[in-house]
Design a protein around this motif. Structure first.
Motif, PDB file in Angstrom:
ATOM      1  N   VAL A 261      41.672  55.955  52.477  1.00 45.42           N
ATOM      2  CA  VAL A 261      42.789  55.652  53.371  1.00 45.42           C
ATOM      3  C   VAL A 261      43.306  56.967  53.934  1.00 45.42           C
ATOM      4  CG1 VAL A 261      45.103  54.691  53.568  1.00 45.42           C
ATOM      5  CG2 VAL A 261      43.415  53.577  52.097  1.00 45.42           C
ATOM      6  N   ALA A 262      43.343  57.057  55.274  1.00 46.93           N
ATOM      7  CA  ALA A 262      43.826  58.258  55.967  1.00 46.93           C
ATOM      8  C   ALA A 262      43.150  59.523  55.450  1.00 46.93           C
ATOM      9  CB  ALA A 262      45.340  58.376  55.839  1.00 46.93           C
ATOM     10  N   GLY A 263      41.840  59.420  55.205  1.00 43.65           N
ATOM     11  CA  GLY A 263      41.076  60.591  54.807  1.00 43.65           C
ATOM     12  C   GLY A 263      41.186  60.984  53.354  1.00 43.65           C
ATOM     13  N   LYS A 264      41.906  60.201  52.537  1.00 41.24           N
ATOM     14  CA  LYS A 264      41.996  60.530  51.114  1.00 41.24           C
ATOM     15  C   LYS A 264      41.454  59.373  50.273  1.00 41.24           C
ATOM     16  CE  LYS A 264      46.824  59.033  50.583  1.00 41.24           C
ATOM     17  NZ  LYS A 264      48.177  59.421  50.146  1.00 41.24           N
ATOM     18  N   ASN A 265      40.805  59.721  49.163  1.00 41.54           N
ATOM     19  CA  ASN A 265      40.214  58.722  48.287  1.00 41.54           C
ATOM     20  C   ASN A 265      41.238  58.205  47.281  1.00 41.54           C
ATOM     21  OD1 ASN A 265      37.584  58.863  49.397  1.00 41.54           O
ATOM     22  ND2 ASN A 265      37.200  60.749  48.258  1.00 41.54           N
ATOM     23  N   ILE A 266      41.308  56.883  47.168  1.00 38.86           N
ATOM     24  CA  ILE A 266      42.226  56.224  46.241  1.00 38.86           C
ATOM     25  C   ILE A 266      41.404  55.448  45.225  1.00 38.86           C
ATOM     26  CG2 ILE A 266      44.190  54.660  45.994  1.00 38.86           C
ATOM     27  CD1 ILE A 266      44.851  56.996  47.778  1.00 38.86           C
ATOM     28  N   ASP A 267      41.746  55.580  43.956  1.00 39.10           N
ATOM     29  CA  ASP A 267      41.095  54.846  42.873  1.00 39.10           C
ATOM     30  C   ASP A 267      41.864  53.562  42.586  1.00 39.10           C
ATOM     31  OD1 ASP A 267      38.732  55.611  41.845  1.00 39.10           O
ATOM     32  OD2 ASP A 267      39.524  56.788  40.191  1.00 39.10           O
ATOM     33  N   LEU A 268      41.153  52.454  42.446  1.00 44.25           N
ATOM     34  CA  LEU A 268      41.765  51.184  42.058  1.00 44.25           C
ATOM     35  C   LEU A 268      41.082  50.689  40.793  1.00 44.25           C
ATOM     36  CD1 LEU A 268      41.688  49.438  45.566  1.00 44.25           C
ATOM     37  CD2 LEU A 268      43.613  50.646  44.559  1.00 44.25           C
ATOM     38  N   ARG A 269      41.852  50.439  39.739  1.00 50.62           N
ATOM     39  CA  ARG A 269      41.315  49.860  38.508  1.00 50.62           C
ATOM     40  C   ARG A 269      41.547  48.353  38.556  1.00 50.62           C
ATOM     41  NH1 ARG A 269      40.667  54.499  35.265  1.00 50.62           N
ATOM     42  NH2 ARG A 269      39.941  55.949  36.856  1.00 50.62           N
ATOM     43  N   VAL A 270      40.503  47.578  38.331  1.00 51.80           N
ATOM     44  CA  VAL A 270      40.548  46.130  38.502  1.00 51.80           C
ATOM     45  C   VAL A 270      40.456  45.435  37.146  1.00 51.80           C
ATOM     46  CG1 VAL A 270      39.483  44.155  39.658  1.00 51.80           C
ATOM     47  CG2 VAL A 270      39.388  46.419  40.716  1.00 51.80           C
ATOM     48  N   SER A 271      41.338  44.469  36.922  1.00 51.92           N
ATOM     49  CA  SER A 271      41.309  43.672  35.695  1.00 51.92           C
ATOM     50  C   SER A 271      41.418  42.199  36.062  1.00 51.92           C
ATOM     51  CB  SER A 271      42.470  44.067  34.772  1.00 51.92           C
ATOM     52  OG  SER A 271      42.558  43.175  33.670  1.00 51.92           O
ATOM     53  N   THR A 272      40.483  41.389  35.560  1.00 53.65           N
ATOM     54  CA  THR A 272      40.540  39.945  35.814  1.00 53.65           C
ATOM     55  C   THR A 272      40.662  39.195  34.490  1.00 53.65           C
ATOM     56  OG1 THR A 272      38.179  39.373  35.602  1.00 53.65           O
ATOM     57  CG2 THR A 272      38.892  40.332  37.695  1.00 53.65           C
ATOM     58  N   ILE A 273      41.398  38.087  34.518  1.00 52.01           N
ATOM     59  CA  ILE A 273      41.430  37.186  33.362  1.00 52.01           C
ATOM     60  C   ILE A 273      41.330  35.749  33.868  1.00 52.01           C
ATOM     61  CG2 ILE A 273      42.780  38.708  31.855  1.00 52.01           C
ATOM     62  CD1 ILE A 273      45.236  36.931  32.481  1.00 52.01           C
ATOM     63  N   PRO A 274      40.635  34.878  33.112  1.00 47.09           N
ATOM     64  CA  PRO A 274      40.546  33.467  33.528  1.00 47.09           C
ATOM     65  C   PRO A 274      41.855  32.748  33.226  1.00 47.09           C
ATOM     66  CG  PRO A 274      39.388  33.804  31.443  1.00 47.09           C
ATOM     67  CD  PRO A 274      39.869  35.168  31.900  1.00 47.09           C
ATOM     68  N   THR A 275      42.299  31.919  34.156  1.00 46.07           N
ATOM     69  CA  THR A 275      43.490  31.095  33.928  1.00 46.07           C
ATOM     70  C   THR A 275      43.145  29.643  34.228  1.00 46.07           C
ATOM     71  OG1 THR A 275      44.386  31.133  36.181  1.00 46.07           O
ATOM     72  CG2 THR A 275      44.871  33.042  34.786  1.00 46.07           C
ATOM     73  N   GLU A 276      44.120  28.788  34.062  1.00 47.07           N
ATOM     74  CA  GLU A 276      43.886  27.362  34.254  1.00 47.07           C
ATOM     75  C   GLU A 276      43.486  27.033  35.692  1.00 47.07           C
ATOM     76  OE1 GLU A 276      46.228  23.102  33.429  1.00 47.07           O
ATOM     77  OE2 GLU A 276      47.244  25.017  33.131  1.00 47.07           O
ATOM     78  N   TYR A 277      43.983  27.827  36.642  1.00 42.12           N
ATOM     79  CA  TYR A 277      43.772  27.509  38.054  1.00 42.12           C
ATOM     80  C   TYR A 277      42.924  28.555  38.783  1.00 42.12           C
ATOM     81  CZ  TYR A 277      47.501  24.272  36.920  1.00 42.12           C
ATOM     82  OH  TYR A 277      48.250  23.284  36.326  1.00 42.12           O
ATOM     83  N   GLY A 278      42.144  29.308  38.054  1.00 35.35           N
ATOM     84  CA  GLY A 278      41.310  30.338  38.658  1.00 35.35           C
ATOM     85  C   GLY A 278      41.552  31.665  37.978  1.00 35.35           C
ATOM     86  N   GLU A 279      40.985  32.725  38.533  1.00 35.26           N
ATOM     87  CA  GLU A 279      41.124  34.048  37.931  1.00 35.26           C
ATOM     88  C   GLU A 279      42.346  34.775  38.470  1.00 35.26           C
ATOM     89  OE1 GLU A 279      37.026  36.072  36.928  1.00 35.26           O
ATOM     90  OE2 GLU A 279      36.900  35.039  38.851  1.00 35.26           O
ATOM     91  N   SER A 280      43.106  35.360  37.565  1.00 29.36           N
ATOM     92  CA  SER A 280      44.214  36.234  37.935  1.00 29.36           C
ATOM     93  C   SER A 280      43.683  37.668  37.951  1.00 29.36           C
ATOM     94  CB  SER A 280      45.355  36.105  36.925  1.00 29.36           C
ATOM     95  OG  SER A 280      46.379  37.030  37.196  1.00 29.36           O
ATOM     96  N   VAL A 281      43.973  38.393  39.026  1.00 36.67           N
ATOM     97  CA  VAL A 281      43.446  39.749  39.191  1.00 36.67           C
ATOM     98  C   VAL A 281      44.610  40.719  39.386  1.00 36.67           C
ATOM     99  CG1 VAL A 281      42.006  41.269  40.611  1.00 36.67           C
ATOM    100  CG2 VAL A 281      41.307  38.910  40.214  1.00 36.67           C
ATOM    101  N   VAL A 282      44.538  41.848  38.686  1.00 34.99           N
ATOM    102  CA  VAL A 282      45.532  42.913  38.872  1.00 34.99           C
ATOM    103  C   VAL A 282      44.795  44.196  39.221  1.00 34.99           C
ATOM    104  CG1 VAL A 282      47.344  44.313  37.802  1.00 34.99           C
ATOM    105  CG2 VAL A 282      47.185  41.872  37.280  1.00 34.99           C
ATOM    106  N   LEU A 283      45.243  44.854  40.285  1.00 34.16           N
ATOM    107  CA  LEU A 283      44.694  46.148  40.685  1.00 34.16           C
ATOM    108  C   LEU A 283      45.712  47.222  40.359  1.00 34.16           C
ATOM    109  CD1 LEU A 283      43.314  45.353  44.272  1.00 34.16           C
ATOM    110  CD2 LEU A 283      42.221  44.972  42.088  1.00 34.16           C
ATOM    111  N   ARG A 284      45.328  48.216  39.577  1.00 35.85           N
ATOM    112  CA  ARG A 284      46.171  49.378  39.329  1.00 35.85           C
ATOM    113  C   ARG A 284      45.780  50.457  40.332  1.00 35.85           C
ATOM    114  NH1 ARG A 284      48.814  51.675  35.006  1.00 35.85           N
ATOM    115  NH2 ARG A 284      49.777  49.615  34.967  1.00 35.85           N
ATOM    116  N   ILE A 285      46.751  50.909  41.129  1.00 37.97           N
ATOM    117  CA  ILE A 285      46.496  51.898  42.174  1.00 37.97           C
ATOM    118  C   ILE A 285      46.749  53.295  41.621  1.00 37.97           C
ATOM    119  CG2 ILE A 285      47.186  52.724  44.462  1.00 37.97           C
ATOM    120  CD1 ILE A 285      48.095  49.847  45.069  1.00 37.97           C
TER     121      ILE A 285
END
Length: 564
Positions: A261-285
Motif C-alpha cells: 500500500v502506497a509503496g510500503k509492505n504491510i504484513d497481515l496475520r490471518v486466523s480462521t475458526i469454524p462457526t455455526e454459520y461459516g468461518e469467522s476470520v480475523v486479520l491482524r495488521i
C-alpha cells in the motif's frame, strides 16, 4: 533492515556533506529502535525540512519538484492507472511530454523498481518527479477516491458475486473468490483498515447478517454490512490470498498475507475458526511504520522509564510484562529488546507468532503442531550461546522452570504472563508449581500494563469535574484543587470519537529483600501489592489518575480498564 532507497538517501546526504558519520550512526540507531522511515527521521531531527529533502532527492534524480496542490490534473492522465495500481505504487500520473513519456509523482521516488514495473504495465517510458512528503497520499484521496461500500456491494450484486448452487462446489467457490468485484471489495476493506490504522479486521458471518468490523485504538467499529450471501466468497478470497485451504472449513487455520500500500509492505496475520454459520476470520495488521517500537514513546513517566531501563540493563534474571490480551505487552517487550539490541549481545526470541522482524535478533516461530513449544525453544536456545532471551509467554510449569534455569545460568530473560496486576504474577507462578525460592532467585521485576485511548488533540476541551466523577476516581476537590479535566468533543480527525491513539498505564514491581521474604512464605497478592506500594511502586490506579490530571486521557476511559 534499512531499505535500498533509505541507503541511497543516506549516501546522497553523506556525499552532499549534509550529514556526517556520527549523525548517520545516530539516525540508524533510531531507525532500528523504532522503525520510523529514514526520511521522516531527518525531519524529526530537524536536519532537513520536507521541502529541502524533496529538492535534494530531485537533484539526485535529475528531475524536478512538483507542487501537486497547484496542478489540476486532467482525467485522461488519471485514467492511465487504475485506482488499485495508483494506490499500490503510491503514484500520480500528471502529464505526458512530447516524446510520449508519462510523468508521475511518486511517494517513494528513490525506489527504482516502481518506474520499471509501471513501464512494463503501461508500455511507455516513465519519468519520475518528486513532491513533498504526504502530498501523494492526499492526491490519491482526491483523484483515486475509494469507492463507497454501498457502491462496491451494488457492483458485486450486479456481477452476480455470491450466488452459489452448492457450498461444496470448490470450482465455483474459487471462481467467485477470484471474481473482480469480490477482489476489489476485499482490497478496499484492507486499504481502508490500513489507512485508518486499524490493528485488526473481523469478518463474521451470522445467521442473518455478515459483519465486518475494524479495531481502532482498541475499540471495534462496524462498517455497513454487505449481503449475507457474500460471506463465503469474501472469506474464501482472504483464504486464497493467505494460502489457506478453501475446502477445509471444519478446523481453525492460520496464514499470512503481504500487501503493498502506497509503496510500503504491510504484513497481515490471518486466523480462521469454524462457526455455526461459516468461518469467522480475523486479520491482524502489522504495519511497522505505525507501531513505534521505542520505550520512550510508550508514555511512561521519566521516573518509570528510568526504572525500566535500569531493569533491562541487568546481566541476568527474569523480567515479565503482564496484563490482559491486547494491552500492548508484545509492543513493550519489542521496545525493550530494541533498547538492548547491540552488536555485543546475542538475542534470541521464541514467539507465537513472530510479529515484527527486528534486525540483529534471531526470532523463532513457535509451532505446537510439530512440537516446537516455548519450552523446547528455550532448551535449544541455551545451546546457542545467547545473552538475552525473549519467550513470548510463560504458559506452563515447564516453560517457567526453563526460564528460571536460563536466568540462573547467566541469561537475561524477557517474557509475558496474563494476570491483572504485577503482584498477581508472583501468585500465578506459585500456583503453576514454581518453588518460591526459585522465584526469589530469578525474578527481577514485573511490569503490569493497560492501554487507554488518548484524548484527540484537535478537539480536546476542558471542563471542571463533577463530584460523582471524583468519587469514582477516589479523589476529593481538595486533592485536585483548580485543575481541569479534559474530553474530546469529536471531530473529523478522530472520526467523531473524541480519541486518537493510545498510551500505556503501568505499574512496576521490583523485587526487594522485603518482597522476597513475603514470596518465601507464599503471601497472598494483596499483601505483596501493599508492600510494593509501601516501597514506592506507583500502582496502575495512580498512573491512570496522573494521566487524567495531565489531560492525556479521560475519566471514562480510565474506568474501563482500571479498578479504582
Amino acid at each position: 533492515m534499512m531499505k535500498i532507497e533509505d541507503e541511497i538517501l543516506k549516501n546522497i546526504l553523506l556525499a552532499e556533506e549534509i550529514i556526517d558519520d556520527e549523525q548517520v550512526m545516530e539516525l540508524e540507531e533510531e531507525f532500528h529502535r523504532n522503525g520510523r522511515p529514514f526520511d521522516a527521521l531527518l525531519v524529526d531531527y530537524e536536519i532537513l525540512d520536507d521541502e529541502q529533502l524533496a529538492i535534494i532527492i530531485a537533484n539526485h534524480l535529475g528531475t524536478e519538484v512538483v507542487n501537486l496542490t497547484v496542478i489540476d490534473i486532467s482525467k485522461k492522465f488519471i485514467d492511465l492507472l487504475s485506482s488499485d495500481q495508483a494506490r499500490m505504487y503510491g503514484v500520480i500520473p500528471f502529464d505526458i511530454d512530447d516524446d510520449d513519456n508519462i510523468k508521475i509523482v511518486c511517494s517513494n521516488p528513490l525506489d527504482y523498481k516502481i518506474a520499471d514495473e509501471l513501464q512494463f504495465i503501461l508500455d511507455k517510458n516513465i519519468l519520475v518527479y518528486v513532491t513533498k512528503a504526504g502530498k501523494v497520499e492526499l492526491a490519491l484521496e482526491k483523484y483515486y477516491p475509494a469507492a463507497s461500500m454501498n457502491e462496491m456491494i451494488e457492483g458485486m450484486e450486479l456481477a452476480g458475486a455470491g450466488v452459489l448452487d452448492t457450498d461444496d462446489d470448490l470450482i465455483d467457490i474459487e471462481s467467485l473468490a477470484n471474481n473482480a468485484p469480490i477482489v476489489k471489495f476485499v482490497d478496499v476493506v484492507l486499504y481502508q483498515a490500513i489507512k485508518d490504522q486499524a490493528s485488526d479486521v473481523h469478518f463474521e458471518p451470522f445467521e442473518t447478517v455478515f459483519k465486518i468490523r475494524y479495531r481502532v485504538d482498541g475499540v471495534l467499529y462496524e462498517m455497513a454490512p454487505p449481503p449475507l450471501n457474500l460471506a463465503l466468497p469474501v472469506i474464501s478470497r482472504i483464504k486464497i490470498m493467505s494460502g489457506l485451504n478453501i475446502a477445509e472449513r471444519r478446523v481453525p487455520q492460520d496464514g499470512r498475507i503481504q500487501v503493498r500500500v502506497a509503496g510500503k509492505n504491510i504484513d497481515l496475520r490471518v486466523s480462521t475458526i469454524p462457526t455455526e454459520y461459516g468461518e469467522s476470520v480475523v486479520l491482524r495488521i502489522l504495519d511497522r511504520s505505525v507501531v513505534n517500537l521505542d520505550l520512550n514513546s510508550l508514555g511512561l513517566s521519566a521516573k518509570m522509564l528510568a526504572e525500566v531501563k535500569e531493569v533491562i540493563a541487568k546481566p541476568n534474571g527474569i523480567f515479565i510484562v503482564t496484563g490482559p490480551t491486547g494491552c500492548g505487552k508484545t509492543t513493550t517487550l519489542y521496545s525493550a529488546l530494541k533498547e538492548v539490541n547491540k552488536v555485543s549481545e546475542k538475542i534470541l526470541t521464541a514467539e507465537d507468532p513472530v510479529e515484527y522482524d527486528i534486525d540483529g535478533i534471531i526470532q523463532l516461530p513457535v509451532n505446537n503442531a510439530v512440537g516446537m513449544t516455548f519450552a523446547m525453544a528455550l532448551r535449544a536456545f541455551l545451546r546457542q550461546d545467547p545473552d538475552i532471551i525473549m519467550i513470548g509467554e510463560i504458559r506452563d510449569l515447564d516453560t517457567a522452570q526453563m526460564s528460571i534455569q536460563a536466568s540462573l545460568t547467566g541469561h537475561l530473560v524477557f517474557s509475558t504472563l496474563h494476570t491483572r496486576e504485577a503482584a498477581a504474577t508472583i501468585t500465578r507462578l506459585i500456583d503453576m508449581g514454581v518453588n518460591p525460592y526459585l522465584i526469589n532467585s530469578s525474578l527481577i521485576a514485573i511490569l503490569a500494563q493497560r492501554l487507554v485511548r488518548c484524548i484527540c488533540k484537535v478537539c480536546k476541551d476542558e471542563y471542571f469535574p463533577k463530584d460523582d466523577e471524583l468519587e469514582l476516581l477516589g479523589l476529593t476537590i481538595e486533592q485536585i484543587g483548580n485543575r481541569k479535566f479534559y474530553y474530546g468533543k469529536g471531530c473529523s480527525s478522530c472520526h467523531d470519537t473524541g480519541y486518537k491513539g493510545r498510551v500505556a498505564i503501568v505499574e512496576l514491581l521490583k523485587m526487594s529483600p522485603a518482597i522476597s521474604e513475603l514470596v518465601a512464605v507464599s503471601s497472598p497478592t494483596i499483601v505483596l501489592r501493599n508492600k510494593a506500594i509501601e516501597e514506592g511502586m506507583v500502582s496502575l490506579r495512580e498512573d491512570a489518575i496522573h494521566k487524567v490530571l495531565d489531560g492525556i486521557t479521560s475519566v471514562e476511559e480510565v474506568l474501563k480498564y482500571v479498578s479504582i
